[in-house]
Design an enzyme around this catalytic site. Structure first.
Site, PDB file in Angstrom:
ATOM      1  N   ALA A 152       1.235   0.328  -5.069  1.00 32.67           N
ATOM      2  CA  ALA A 152       0.183   1.040  -4.376  1.00 32.67           C
ATOM      3  C   ALA A 152      -0.787  -0.137  -3.913  1.00 32.67           C
ATOM      4  O   ALA A 152      -1.599  -0.265  -2.891  1.00 32.67           O
ATOM      5  CB  ALA A 152      -0.580   2.108  -5.500  1.00 32.67           C
ATOM      6  N   SER A 193       5.547   1.286 -12.639  1.00 34.40           N
ATOM      7  CA  SER A 193       5.716   0.232 -11.882  1.00 34.40           C
ATOM      8  C   SER A 193       4.857   0.693 -10.338  1.00 34.40           C
ATOM      9  O   SER A 193       4.731  -0.486  -9.653  1.00 34.40           O
ATOM     10  CB  SER A 193       7.188   0.176 -11.855  1.00 34.40           C
ATOM     11  N   LYS A 194       4.534   1.557 -10.259  1.00 30.96           N
ATOM     12  CA  LYS A 194       4.346   2.071  -8.842  1.00 30.96           C
ATOM     13  C   LYS A 194       2.863   1.561  -8.684  1.00 30.96           C
ATOM     14  O   LYS A 194       2.289   1.660  -7.451  1.00 30.96           O
ATOM     15  CB  LYS A 194       4.222   3.646  -8.533  1.00 30.96           C
ATOM     16  N   ASP A 195       2.004   1.338  -9.669  1.00 34.25           N
ATOM     17  CA  ASP A 195       0.748   0.642  -9.527  1.00 34.25           C
ATOM     18  C   ASP A 195       0.814  -0.737  -8.509  1.00 34.25           C
ATOM     19  O   ASP A 195      -0.089  -0.906  -7.750  1.00 34.25           O
ATOM     20  CB  ASP A 195       0.152   0.120 -10.930  1.00 34.25           C
TER      21      ASP A 195
END
Ligand code: PMP
Length: 344
Positions: free
Chosen positions: A52, A47-49
């Site tokens: 970012a 999910s961190k895409d």
């Protein structure tokens, strides 16, 4: 460029729009319908895409970032991998201060994605100069033209999920969801998505998953920071030893705490029951749902959306290693269903 060829322009165009998959087996003993949002379908496998790309593009819009500048972050691994990936495509340098709790697999992945990695001791206080917060802060002060993402204290973390995850879940469920469940680390996922969903329908229940050893649940219930809640635990990316401003506690209806051991067994059971090879916190999320189901949170009419944050490949030397499970004493438990490989 050949217009007949249908290709993405680069890997970043694949971020978001992750699938919702019905869970048919692992929660079948409980009332309600359960659907998992599989964030490992993002190109950086978590999910961190989303945050970012969103945070970097906001900085570009404001003219804070220009090619060749340096991006700095503290991370348990996933945010770092996503930032490093975005940096490759957009031409930034990426420096990451990582907790020593992160698996070696994660650290090697960051290096291979071109990041410079500082491994910092996990079990020191946040204000200790060796902590990954302090290391990142110092590097930011020392390096000219650097941007410190600061995901735990950056409101854009919430905005990223408000802008992408929230609308996706609402559309995918035609507004028919009754509960939204997410692990809380920085709190960005649960706060941003939960805020969007509650704006559409204030009856949606927003449920957070916290770890034993973390302060979040107690803080949510008492509004007081209780250092006695803090002790080491093994799950990476979930719970916290400080209160992140990227968590909007008012959006969250309830926090459920889960243990390292139960979460590890549930992650392994998720693979075997649903064919979903996902991370440690995905096991934690399903474990939390089971516990809440046992407390009577859900009815036959419930449509429960569960965020599953990352991919299992990042935990080969941990949850998916029999040796690691054995070393933790997790195979001693009564609820163990795995069988240790027979040694000849
Ligand atoms: N699971 C994993 C594996 C993570 O890396 C994170 C982020 N720290 C989370 C869950 C929690 O997401 P958030 O930071 O948005 O609360």
């Amino acid at each position: 460029m050949n217009q007949d060829i249908r290709a993405y322009n680069n890997v970043l165009e694949l971020i978001g729009n992750t699938p919702l998959i019905r869970l048919n087996s692992i929660l079948k003993d409980y009332p309600g319908n359960y659907y998992a949002k599989i964030e490992s379908f993002n190109p950086g496998h978590s999910s961190k895409d989303r945050i970012a790309l969103y945070i970097i593009e906001q900085a570009e819009k404001k003219g804070i970032l220009k090619p060749g500048d340096t991006i700095i972050e503290t991370t348990s691994g996933n945010t770092g991998f996503s930032l490093a990936m975005v940096s490759v495509i957009k031409g930034y340098k990426c420096i990451l201060a990582v907790s020593s709790k992160s698996s070696n697999d994660k650290i090697d992945m960051l290096k291979n994605m071109g990041a410079q990695v500082y491994v910092c001791p996990a079990h020191v206080k946040a204000d200790d100069p060796r902590s990954y917060y302090q290391v990142a802060k110092r590097l930011h002060e020392e390096i000219k033209d650097s941007v410190y993402i600061n995901q735990y204290f950056n409101e854009l973390n919430i905005d990223a999920h408000y802008a992408s995850t929230g609308p996706e879940v609402w559309k995918q469920t035609n507004g028919k969801l009754t509960h939204f469940v997410a692990c809380s680390g920085t709190g960005g996922t649960i706060s941003g998505t939960g805020k969007y969903l509650k704006e559409q329908n204030s009856a949606v229940r927003v449920l957070g998953i916290d770890a034993y050893g973390s302060v979040l649940k107690k803080y949510h219930e008492t509004k007081e920071f209780d250092p006695n809640e803090i002790y080491p635990y093994r799950i990476e990316g979930l719970g916290k030893n400080l209160i992140p401003s990227a968590t909007d506690f008012d959006i969250i209806d309830h926090f459920e705490k889960v243990s390292d051991e139960d979460s590890a067994h549930t992650a392994r059971a998720l693979v075997k029951s649903e064919g979903l090879f996902l991370g440690y916190t995905s096991g934690a999320a399903i474990q939390g749902v089971k516990q809440m189901a046992e407390q009577g949170e859900f009815t036959e009419d419930s449509n429960v959306i569960i965020m599953l944050p990352d991919h299992g490949s990042r935990y080969m030397s941990k949850v998916y290693s029999d040796d690691w499970m054995n070393d933790q004493g997790f195979f001693d438990s009564k609820n163990e269903k795995d069988v240790l490989q027979v040694q000849f």
